[in-house]
Design a protein around this motif. Structure first.
Motif, mmCIF file in Angstrom:
data_model
loop_
_atom_site.group_PDB
_atom_site.id
_atom_site.type_symbol
_atom_site.label_atom_id
_atom_site.label_comp_id
_atom_site.label_asym_id
_atom_site.label_seq_id
_atom_site.Cartn_x
_atom_site.Cartn_y
_atom_site.Cartn_z
ATOM 1 N N HIS A 41 -5.253 -2.316 3.864
ATOM 2 C CA HIS A 41 -3.924 -2.835 3.549
ATOM 3 C C HIS A 41 -3.915 -4.284 4.004
ATOM 4 O O HIS A 41 -3.913 -4.568 5.186
ATOM 5 C CB HIS A 41 -2.878 -2.008 4.302
ATOM 6 C CG HIS A 41 -1.457 -2.396 4.006
ATOM 7 N ND1 HIS A 41 -0.576 -2.750 4.994
ATOM 8 C CD2 HIS A 41 -0.766 -2.474 2.838
ATOM 9 C CE1 HIS A 41 0.609 -3.023 4.452
ATOM 10 N NE2 HIS A 41 0.517 -2.860 3.147
ATOM 11 N N ALA A 78 3.923 -5.279 9.270
ATOM 12 C CA ALA A 78 3.714 -4.996 7.850
ATOM 13 C C ALA A 78 2.316 -4.450 7.600
ATOM 14 O O ALA A 78 2.124 -3.575 6.753
ATOM 15 C CB ALA A 78 3.952 -6.255 7.024
ATOM 16 N N LEU A 102 8.574 -7.814 1.094
ATOM 17 C CA LEU A 102 7.451 -8.416 1.813
ATOM 18 C C LEU A 102 6.835 -9.583 1.055
ATOM 19 O O LEU A 102 6.542 -10.630 1.645
ATOM 20 C CB LEU A 102 6.386 -7.368 2.125
ATOM 21 C CG LEU A 102 6.684 -6.431 3.294
ATOM 22 C CD1 LEU A 102 5.472 -5.570 3.588
ATOM 23 C CD2 LEU A 102 7.103 -7.203 4.532
ATOM 24 N N HIS A 146 4.969 -2.948 -1.951
ATOM 25 C CA HIS A 146 6.192 -3.140 -1.165
ATOM 26 C C HIS A 146 7.222 -3.785 -2.091
ATOM 27 O O HIS A 146 7.267 -5.012 -2.228
ATOM 28 C CB HIS A 146 5.908 -4.017 0.058
ATOM 29 C CG HIS A 146 4.886 -3.444 0.984
ATOM 30 N ND1 HIS A 146 5.133 -2.330 1.776
ATOM 31 C CD2 HIS A 146 3.608 -3.805 1.236
ATOM 32 C CE1 HIS A 146 4.042 -2.051 2.473
ATOM 33 N NE2 HIS A 146 3.107 -2.922 2.167
ATOM 34 N N LEU A 152 14.969 -7.239 5.129
ATOM 35 C CA LEU A 152 14.431 -6.628 3.915
ATOM 36 C C LEU A 152 15.474 -6.525 2.809
ATOM 37 O O LEU A 152 15.163 -6.697 1.626
ATOM 38 C CB LEU A 152 13.872 -5.242 4.235
ATOM 39 C CG LEU A 152 12.670 -5.201 5.183
ATOM 40 C CD1 LEU A 152 12.343 -3.763 5.563
ATOM 41 C CD2 LEU A 152 11.461 -5.863 4.559
ATOM 42 N N ASP A 191 10.577 -0.124 2.407
ATOM 43 C CA ASP A 191 9.888 -1.052 1.506
ATOM 44 C C ASP A 191 8.411 -0.720 1.303
ATOM 45 O O ASP A 191 7.592 -1.624 1.156
ATOM 46 C CB ASP A 191 10.035 -2.481 2.059
ATOM 47 C CG ASP A 191 9.658 -3.554 1.045
ATOM 48 O OD1 ASP A 191 9.664 -3.248 -0.159
ATOM 49 O OD2 ASP A 191 9.348 -4.684 1.464
ATOM 50 N N THR A 192 8.067 0.568 1.308
ATOM 51 C CA THR A 192 6.672 0.948 1.091
ATOM 52 C C THR A 192 6.601 2.097 0.093
ATOM 53 O O THR A 192 7.206 3.153 0.307
ATOM 54 C CB THR A 192 6.005 1.394 2.412
ATOM 55 O OG1 THR A 192 6.090 0.336 3.361
ATOM 56 C CG2 THR A 192 4.539 1.747 2.185
ATOM 57 N N ILE A 248 10.109 -1.393 7.598
ATOM 58 C CA ILE A 248 9.245 -1.729 6.468
ATOM 59 C C ILE A 248 8.694 -0.463 5.809
ATOM 60 O O ILE A 248 8.695 -0.326 4.585
ATOM 61 C CB ILE A 248 8.094 -2.640 6.920
ATOM 62 C CG1 ILE A 248 8.643 -3.988 7.392
ATOM 63 C CG2 ILE A 248 7.079 -2.854 5.793
ATOM 64 C CD1 ILE A 248 7.645 -4.806 8.184
ATOM 65 N N TYR A 249 8.234 0.473 6.625
ATOM 66 C CA TYR A 249 7.627 1.688 6.074
ATOM 67 C C TYR A 249 8.659 2.565 5.368
ATOM 68 O O TYR A 249 8.384 3.111 4.290
ATOM 69 C CB TYR A 249 6.935 2.477 7.187
ATOM 70 C CG TYR A 249 6.169 3.674 6.674
ATOM 71 C CD1 TYR A 249 5.030 3.499 5.900
ATOM 72 C CD2 TYR A 249 6.592 4.973 6.955
ATOM 73 C CE1 TYR A 249 4.326 4.598 5.407
ATOM 74 C CE2 TYR A 249 5.892 6.068 6.470
ATOM 75 C CZ TYR A 249 4.764 5.873 5.704
ATOM 76 O OH TYR A 249 4.078 6.964 5.203
ATOM 77 N N GLY A 298 -0.584 -6.051 0.285
ATOM 78 C CA GLY A 298 0.675 -6.066 1.020
ATOM 79 C C GLY A 298 1.713 -7.039 0.492
ATOM 80 O O GLY A 298 2.874 -6.976 0.906
ATOM 81 N N ALA A 312 2.124 -0.794 7.803
ATOM 82 C CA ALA A 312 2.862 -0.007 6.800
ATOM 83 C C ALA A 312 1.957 0.328 5.623
ATOM 84 O O ALA A 312 2.216 -0.031 4.472
ATOM 85 C CB ALA A 312 4.100 -0.768 6.353
#
Length: 367
Positions: free
Chosen positions: A119, A189, A172, A168, A36, A73-74, A69-70, A162, A192
């Motif tokens: 999502h 993903a 992503l 994100h 990421l 990058d969320t 990811i969560y 997404g 997330a």
């Protein structure tokens, strides 16, 4: 020099995966942090995703990648109200591609009073992804999380893209736009979700992934979930949806934390077992949105109708609206046979839109 050392260390993880060695949750988390953050070369990132997918992901590996990811990058958002929020989606990577059953099921469920927080992504391994279809229907798929949250609260349905940097912001979209194969990202993903619903129906691309995914969902806080894979009679192909073409295998996470497994056939709910060809999307993808709208207006019966109400029934069941899947099918059919599903679609297009009139005009061209 530091970058070279990091690439070498990351290469060691890839080698372990090639040898079919599993990573623990912390190792997977750290690896995805590097991906990421773009700390290692693109070749190393692609090799890692390919090696992990080829080996087969464990629950710990998926949970670790989801966590990265969560957390990193969320863009997260909260919803008003206390009614349960449900998500339904498929992982992709399945071997038989259907029309967008999960989107039809979510519209039907939302028309039945269930708040749906979806999502999804654009097509990677299919002809028309969830985001592609929503955009063709008139939904604004390049909007901020607050707009989606408002749509969930007002229309009962919203879709987080997404692959959008507004959802994100770090990586992503960058990664998914550069690969054309399914990977662990299809699972991690998709979990997330910016509002983190605690109930879900999730389709996976292989029977072997049902238990690992339901275990991941339990580990990250889901209270109730159905994870499933749909088969096709006399074929080794399958779908990430409940099937009206053969057996559907399921694992159910219950509110007490127990996990049970079961399977069913369409005939168990008085549904016909259909030819899978009847579920395929239109060859000319321009025609697919119009056919989808016809289904939502209750003007198409047969395989698509049965697939839509079966998959919606599972949402009614997981949401606690009904006590059995059979009762869920009755509720879903009632919603689809009336005008409620199409009204929900109109409300969704209007609510998740910076220009509602333009969105509704686009939808009108499909009637």
């Amino acid at each position: 020099m530091q970058e070279l050392a990091l690439n070498k260390e990351f290469g060691g993880l890839i080698t372990r995966l090639i040898r079919r060695e599993n990573l623990d949750r912390d190792e997977a988390n750290k690896a995805f942090e590097h991906i990421l953050n773009d700390d290692v070369t693109a070749m190393h990132q692609g090799a890692f995703l390919a090696a992990l997918t080829a080996k087969g992901e464990t629950a710990h590996e998926v949970a670790g990648s989801w966590e990265a990811i969560y957390e990193l990058d969320t863009n997260k958002v909260s919803l008003n109200g206390s009614n349960p929020v449900v998500e339904n989606s498929g992982t992709g990577m399945d071997t038989f591609k259907t029309f967008n059953i999960s989107t039809a099921a979510s519209i039907i469920a939302a028309s039945g009073g269930i708040r749906m927080a979806r999502h999804g992504a654009r097509a990677i391994t299919s002809r028309c992804g969830t985001v592609d279809l929503a955009e063709a229907l008139g939904v604004d798929v390049e909007c901020h999380v607050d707009v989606v949250a408002k749509s969930i609260e007002t229309a009962g349905l919203g879709l987080f893209n997404g692959m959008s940097p507004l959802i994100h912001p770090m990586a992503l979209g960058r990664i998914l736009s550069q690969i054309s194969f399914g990977s662990t990202l299809n699972i991690a993903a998709s979990l997330a979700n910016p509002v983190m619903p605690d109930r879900a129906v999730r389709g996976v691309y292989a029977k072997e992934m049902i238990l690992p995914v339901v275990e991941v969902m339990k580990a990250i806080g889901f209270k109730r979930a159905l994870v499933l894979h749909g088969g096709i009679n006399r074929s080794d192909k399958g779908m990430d949806e409940a099937s009206v073409c053969g057996t559907t295998w399921c694992a159910e996470l219950m509110e007490n934390g127990d996990i049970s497994q079961f399977q069913f056939l369409p005939g168990d709910f008085s549904l016909e077992c259909h030819d899978p060809v009847d579920l395929a999307p239109e060859v000319d993808i321009i025609n697919e949105p119009a056919r989808f709208v016809a289904l939502i207006r209750g003007r198409e019966k047969g395989a698509r109708y049965d697939a839509a109400i079966l998959n919606a029934a599972l949402i009614f069941y997981v949401a606690g609206k009904v006590d059995t899947i059979a009762a869920g099918i009755e509720a879903a059919a009632k919603a689809l046979d009336g005008n409620g599903a199409f009204e929900t679609l109109e409300n969704w297009v209007s609510s998740q839109n910076s220009e509602p009139e333009q969105g509704l005009k686009k939808l009108d061209t499909l009637l």
